[in-house]
Design a protein around this motif. Structure first.
Motif, PDB file in Angstrom:
ATOM      1  N   ALA A   1     -43.126 -11.887  82.602  1.00 33.28           N
ATOM      2  CA  ALA A   1     -44.504 -12.335  82.826  1.00 33.28           C
ATOM      3  C   ALA A   1     -45.311 -12.319  81.538  1.00 33.28           C
ATOM      4  CB  ALA A   1     -45.167 -11.435  83.881  1.00 33.28           C
ATOM      5  N   ALA A   2     -45.204 -11.240  80.773  1.00 34.01           N
ATOM      6  CA  ALA A   2     -45.976 -11.126  79.530  1.00 34.01           C
ATOM      7  C   ALA A   2     -45.527 -12.159  78.508  1.00 34.01           C
ATOM      8  CB  ALA A   2     -45.827  -9.717  78.959  1.00 34.01           C
ATOM      9  N   ALA A   3     -44.219 -12.401  78.414  1.00 34.59           N
ATOM     10  CA  ALA A   3     -43.716 -13.384  77.450  1.00 34.59           C
ATOM     11  C   ALA A   3     -44.201 -14.788  77.798  1.00 34.59           C
ATOM     12  CB  ALA A   3     -42.190 -13.335  77.407  1.00 34.59           C
ATOM     13  N   LEU A   4     -44.175 -15.128  79.064  1.00 39.18           N
ATOM     14  CA  LEU A   4     -44.626 -16.461  79.483  1.00 39.18           C
ATOM     15  C   LEU A   4     -46.112 -16.658  79.199  1.00 39.18           C
ATOM     16  CD1 LEU A   4     -42.719 -16.766  82.881  1.00 39.18           C
ATOM     17  CD2 LEU A   4     -42.519 -18.364  80.975  1.00 39.18           C
ATOM     18  N   VAL A   5     -46.915 -15.674  79.558  1.00 36.63           N
ATOM     19  CA  VAL A   5     -48.365 -15.805  79.359  1.00 36.63           C
ATOM     20  C   VAL A   5     -48.695 -15.870  77.875  1.00 36.63           C
ATOM     21  CG1 VAL A   5     -50.585 -14.637  79.634  1.00 36.63           C
ATOM     22  CG2 VAL A   5     -48.974 -14.728  81.544  1.00 36.63           C
ATOM     23  N   ALA A   6     -48.118 -14.984  77.085  1.00 40.27           N
ATOM     24  CA  ALA A   6     -48.413 -14.968  75.648  1.00 40.27           C
ATOM     25  C   ALA A   6     -47.987 -16.270  74.986  1.00 40.27           C
ATOM     26  CB  ALA A   6     -47.715 -13.780  74.990  1.00 40.27           C
ATOM     27  N   ALA A   7     -46.793 -16.754  75.320  1.00 41.76           N
ATOM     28  CA  ALA A   7     -46.301 -17.989  74.699  1.00 41.76           C
ATOM     29  C   ALA A   7     -47.218 -19.173  75.013  1.00 41.76           C
ATOM     30  CB  ALA A   7     -44.879 -18.273  75.174  1.00 41.76           C
ATOM     31  N   LYS A   8     -47.697 -19.246  76.242  1.00 40.28           N
ATOM     32  CA  LYS A   8     -48.563 -20.370  76.615  1.00 40.28           C
ATOM     33  C   LYS A   8     -49.944 -20.266  75.973  1.00 40.28           C
ATOM     34  CE  LYS A   8     -46.236 -21.743  80.853  1.00 40.28           C
ATOM     35  NZ  LYS A   8     -46.395 -22.173  82.254  1.00 40.28           N
ATOM     36  N   LEU A   9     -50.335 -19.034  75.619  1.00 36.99           N
ATOM     37  CA  LEU A   9     -51.609 -18.838  74.921  1.00 36.99           C
ATOM     38  C   LEU A   9     -51.435 -18.842  73.403  1.00 36.99           C
ATOM     39  CD1 LEU A   9     -53.232 -16.074  77.174  1.00 36.99           C
ATOM     40  CD2 LEU A   9     -53.822 -18.504  77.080  1.00 36.99           C
ATOM     41  N   GLN A  10     -50.224 -19.166  72.943  1.00 37.47           N
ATOM     42  CA  GLN A  10     -49.924 -19.243  71.513  1.00 37.47           C
ATOM     43  C   GLN A  10     -50.086 -17.896  70.810  1.00 37.47           C
ATOM     44  OE1 GLN A  10     -48.797 -22.447  70.018  1.00 37.47           O
ATOM     45  NE2 GLN A  10     -48.442 -22.445  72.225  1.00 37.47           N
ATOM     46  N   ILE A  11     -49.761 -16.814  71.535  1.00 41.10           N
ATOM     47  CA  ILE A  11     -49.764 -15.468  70.955  1.00 41.10           C
ATOM     48  C   ILE A  11     -48.314 -15.087  70.665  1.00 41.10           C
ATOM     49  CG2 ILE A  11     -50.327 -13.039  71.336  1.00 41.10           C
ATOM     50  CD1 ILE A  11     -52.433 -14.044  73.401  1.00 41.10           C
ATOM     51  N   PRO A  12     -47.989 -14.664  69.448  1.00 45.06           N
ATOM     52  CA  PRO A  12     -46.600 -14.297  69.136  1.00 45.06           C
ATOM     53  C   PRO A  12     -46.080 -13.177  70.048  1.00 45.06           C
ATOM     54  CG  PRO A  12     -47.878 -14.522  67.124  1.00 45.06           C
ATOM     55  CD  PRO A  12     -48.863 -14.599  68.263  1.00 45.06           C
TER      56      PRO A  12
ATOM     57  N   ALA B   1     -48.433 -10.312  87.898  1.00 45.29           N
ATOM     58  CA  ALA B   1     -48.538  -9.824  86.519  1.00 45.29           C
ATOM     59  C   ALA B   1     -49.048 -10.921  85.594  1.00 45.29           C
ATOM     60  CB  ALA B   1     -47.185  -9.303  86.039  1.00 45.29           C
ATOM     61  N   MET B   2     -48.579 -12.150  85.775  1.00 46.97           N
ATOM     62  CA  MET B   2     -49.014 -13.264  84.922  1.00 46.97           C
ATOM     63  C   MET B   2     -50.508 -13.516  85.058  1.00 46.97           C
ATOM     64  SD  MET B   2     -45.929 -16.074  85.147  1.00 46.97           S
ATOM     65  CE  MET B   2     -46.787 -17.191  84.026  1.00 46.97           C
ATOM     66  N   VAL B   3     -51.015 -13.517  86.277  1.00 49.36           N
ATOM     67  CA  VAL B   3     -52.443 -13.775  86.495  1.00 49.36           C
ATOM     68  C   VAL B   3     -53.283 -12.699  85.815  1.00 49.36           C
ATOM     69  CG1 VAL B   3     -54.262 -13.857  88.246  1.00 49.36           C
ATOM     70  CG2 VAL B   3     -52.100 -15.061  88.638  1.00 49.36           C
ATOM     71  N   ALA B   4     -52.888 -11.448  85.991  1.00 50.11           N
ATOM     72  CA  ALA B   4     -53.656 -10.349  85.400  1.00 50.11           C
ATOM     73  C   ALA B   4     -53.561 -10.345  83.876  1.00 50.11           C
ATOM     74  CB  ALA B   4     -53.151  -9.019  85.971  1.00 50.11           C
ATOM     75  N   LEU B   5     -52.368 -10.617  83.344  1.00 51.57           N
ATOM     76  CA  LEU B   5     -52.194 -10.615  81.890  1.00 51.57           C
ATOM     77  C   LEU B   5     -52.904 -11.795  81.235  1.00 51.57           C
ATOM     78  CD1 LEU B   5     -48.446  -9.549  81.761  1.00 51.57           C
ATOM     79  CD2 LEU B   5     -50.364  -8.238  80.834  1.00 51.57           C
ATOM     80  N   GLU B   6     -52.927 -12.949  81.902  1.00 53.67           N
ATOM     81  CA  GLU B   6     -53.642 -14.095  81.344  1.00 53.67           C
ATOM     82  C   GLU B   6     -55.125 -13.763  81.193  1.00 53.67           C
ATOM     83  OE1 GLU B   6     -53.515 -18.793  82.134  1.00 53.67           O
ATOM     84  OE2 GLU B   6     -54.422 -17.643  83.770  1.00 53.67           O
ATOM     85  N   GLU B   7     -55.689 -13.123  82.178  1.00 48.68           N
ATOM     86  CA  GLU B   7     -57.099 -12.716  82.103  1.00 48.68           C
ATOM     87  C   GLU B   7     -57.318 -11.763  80.942  1.00 48.68           C
ATOM     88  OE1 GLU B   7     -60.019  -9.850  84.736  1.00 48.68           O
ATOM     89  OE2 GLU B   7     -58.586 -11.131  85.807  1.00 48.68           O
ATOM     90  N   LEU B   8     -56.419 -10.803  80.795  1.00 41.97           N
ATOM     91  CA  LEU B   8     -56.540  -9.796  79.744  1.00 41.97           C
ATOM     92  C   LEU B   8     -56.406 -10.419  78.352  1.00 41.97           C
ATOM     93  CD1 LEU B   8     -56.731  -6.621  79.473  1.00 41.97           C
ATOM     94  CD2 LEU B   8     -54.247  -6.683  79.231  1.00 41.97           C
ATOM     95  N   PHE B   9     -55.356 -11.242  78.164  1.00 43.20           N
ATOM     96  CA  PHE B   9     -55.101 -11.827  76.842  1.00 43.20           C
ATOM     97  C   PHE B   9     -56.152 -12.868  76.473  1.00 43.20           C
ATOM     98  CE2 PHE B   9     -50.205 -11.159  77.337  1.00 43.20           C
ATOM     99  CZ  PHE B   9     -50.396  -9.792  77.214  1.00 43.20           C
TER     100      PHE B   9
END
Length: 368
Positions: free
Chosen positions: A113-124, A86-94
């Motif tokens: 997965a979504a919380a981790l990816v968003a936080a690392k991309l600085q998305i609230p 989920a993290m790999v796919a969501l990182e690509e999407l975000f």
């Protein structure tokens, strides 16, 4: 890995909702609907953590959720495998189209997965159903809750105890919003569709019956635990016919332990949202280890026996029909419940069908 979105990939929406398993969908539906009424540009992502039609797609149809813009097709696997996919796919999407806010629901692996990816991309990150605590870190869901709340910028709590937990953990008060329970919005909106008579007819039930739904690792993963659980359920079925929509997780173990060998145990496939709650509404009691069922039975006024040592939803005990019970005590507790008239229970605060609009108000204010 994913099917194409209806929106052009490069066009960033204001809000992305990430759902992954059936408990997420009744929570997301009122929020998505309220934001749509407010004219907010949003995208719905389904990670595909629950990929069986009965486990997810039927929920979209029954709850009026729009077809997901993106289905990542993550599927089953271990905690690490599922979360990582989920993290790999969501990182690509975000990364391709960064939203202004990512909204996550509950405590499943897709939520983490979504919380981790968003936080690392600085998305609230906004977490719907924040602050629930069982204080049992052997539960994967508890770990998911703790990490997701720590990473979230907006925390939407369903109960006063959840607000208190977040404050005790040092979350700033201006991030915490007590909005009530959006899953109850969905339940109240569909109340007229829960047809107990139709459920009885569908399952050939002519008299009183109980419902069970069980899938937690502590109950079904180990052979000895599954055997003890089955023995307890058979003792329940000695008292009242038992209908058990069987979750794919743990199914083989429970069937190997002889679950269906009792003549009064009816093992059925996982049910759609309306079908399951119609079954629950007509039952004498429910035996469960699910979090959401504790809340739904509280509002429906159906006695609930939670087969766990703890619950992250204590409001369902103080303001509802729920009680914790061990496998050993289950048959005697069922006997007690069957012999006791149902009482009146006050609804938990803000479980009034308006949580979705409250959450949408906070999100639209944040976007402004």
């Amino acid at each position: 890995m994913s099917r194409s979105a209806t929106r052009p990939t490069g066009e960033a929406p204001a809000v992305v909702h990430v759902t992954g398993a059936r408990p997420n969908f009744p929570k997301a539906a009122p929020v998505v609907a309220a934001l749509a009424r407010a004219g907010v540009d949003q995208r719905l992502v389904h990670t595909g953590q629950h990929y069986d039609e009965r486990m997810s797609e039927v929920f979209f149809r029954q709850l009026g959720l729009p077809e997901p813009d993106v289905d990542l097709g993550v599927g089953s696997g271990s905690q690490a495998t599922q979360t990582a996919a989920a993290m790999v796919a969501l990182e690509e999407l975000f990364t391709a189209a960064p939203p202004r806010v990512v909204v996550v629901y509950g405590d499943v692996n897709s939520t983490l997965a979504a919380a981790l990816v968003a936080a690392k991309l600085q998305i609230p990150v906004a977490h719907v159903e924040a602050g629930l605590r069982s204080f049992d870190t052997t539960m994967p869901e508890e770990v998911n809750r703790l990490v997701t709340d720590r990473l979230s910028d907006l925390l939407f709590a369903t109960s006063p105890d959840a607000v208190a937990h977040l404050g005790n953990e040092g979350i700033p008060a201006d991030r915490i919003h007590f909005t009530g329970n959006p899953m109850i919005d969905t339940l109240l909106a569909n109340l007229d569709r829960f047809d107990a008579d139709r459920a009885r007819k569908r399952h050939a039930l002519s008299g009183p019956y109980a419902v069970a739904t069980l899938h937690r690792p502590a109950n079904v993963d180990a052979t000895e635990d599954a055997a003890a659980l089955v023995a307890g359920l058979h003792e329940v079925a000695d008292q009242v016919p038992l209908v058990l929509p069987l979750h794919p997780r743990g199914r083989a173990r429970l069937e190997e332990a002889g679950l269906g060998r009792h003549p009064a145990v009816r093992v059925v496939e996982p049910q759609g949202y309306v079908e399951f709650l119609s079954l629950v509404r007509g039952s004498e009691l429910v035996v469960t280890d699910s979090g959401g069922v504790q809340e739904e039975t509280t509002v429906l006024g159906v006695p609930c026996l939670t087969l766990r040592a703890n619950t992250e939803r204590p409001v369902t005990i103080t303001h509802g029909t729920n009680r914790l019970v061990s496998r050993e005590d289950l048959p005697d507790t069922v006997r007690e419940v069957l012999g006791t008239p149902a009482g009146e229970h006050p609804a938990p605060p803000l479980w009034d069908g308006k949580a979705g609009p409250r959450i949408a108000d906070v999100l639209t204010g944040f976007l402004r």
